[in-house]
Design a protein around this motif. Structure first.
Motif, short mmCIF file in Angstrom:
data_model
loop_
_atom_site.label_atom_id
_atom_site.label_comp_id
_atom_site.label_asym_id
_atom_site.label_seq_id
_atom_site.Cartn_x
_atom_site.Cartn_y
_atom_site.Cartn_z
N PHE A 1 0.85 -1.19 0.00
CA PHE A 1 0.00 0.00 0.00
C PHE A 1 0.89 1.23 0.00
CE2 PHE A 1 -2.35 3.27 2.43
CZ PHE A 1 -3.43 3.43 1.58
N VAL A 2 0.63 2.15 -0.95
CA VAL A 2 1.38 3.40 -1.03
C VAL A 2 0.37 4.55 -1.02
CG1 VAL A 2 3.04 4.76 -2.35
CG2 VAL A 2 3.17 2.27 -2.41
N PRO A 3 0.25 5.26 0.11
CA PRO A 3 -0.73 6.33 0.20
C PRO A 3 -0.34 7.55 -0.64
CG PRO A 3 0.58 6.23 2.20
CD PRO A 3 0.99 5.07 1.35
N GLU A 4 -1.34 8.23 -1.15
CA GLU A 4 -1.10 9.44 -1.94
C GLU A 4 -0.91 10.65 -1.04
OE1 GLU A 4 -4.18 9.97 -4.84
OE2 GLU A 4 -3.86 7.97 -5.68
N ASP A 5 -1.50 10.62 0.16
CA ASP A 5 -1.42 11.74 1.09
C ASP A 5 -0.90 11.28 2.44
OD1 ASP A 5 -2.76 13.58 -0.73
OD2 ASP A 5 -4.60 12.50 -0.23
N SER A 6 -0.24 12.20 3.16
CA SER A 6 0.16 11.94 4.54
C SER A 6 -1.03 12.25 5.43
CB SER A 6 1.34 12.82 4.93
OG SER A 6 2.49 12.48 4.18
N LYS A 7 -1.52 11.24 6.17
CA LYS A 7 -2.68 11.43 7.04
C LYS A 7 -2.90 10.17 7.87
CE LYS A 7 -5.97 9.98 3.48
NZ LYS A 7 -7.13 10.39 2.70
N LYS A 8 -3.86 10.24 8.78
CA LYS A 8 -4.22 9.06 9.56
C LYS A 8 -5.13 8.18 8.71
CE LYS A 8 -5.15 9.37 13.93
NZ LYS A 8 -5.83 9.67 15.21
#
Length: 78
Positions: free
Chosen positions: A50-57
């Motif tokens: 999994f590679v998130p597009e945004d930094s967040k919880k």
């Protein structure tokens, strides 16, 4: 394939960093939940990248029954 071990009855909140690779534990055996520690070796399970597009919880599935792997979809409450 055998069923995954239910590692948690609730989602696991994690502060993720945009663009960083995370490997979600699909077998439920990892001691580093919700992420893989290699405990699946010798089984039919593989971690989910999994590679998130945004930094967040974000809320990762702990029950291992989600249809939205690796994120929680509420399956733990069904």
């Amino acid at each position: 394939m055998s069923d995954a071990i239910r590692a948690s009855e609730t989602p696991i909140a994690v502060e993720v960093e945009a663009g960083k690779s995370y490997f979600w534990c699909s077998c439920g055996q990892s001691k580093s939940q919700p992420f893989c520690d290699g405990s699946h070796k010798g089984t039919d399970f593989t971690p989910v990248k999994f590679v998130p597009e945004d930094s967040k919880k974000m809320y990762f599935c702990g029950c291992k029954a989600t249809a939205s792997r690796p994120l929680c979809d509420g399956s733990h409450s069904k």
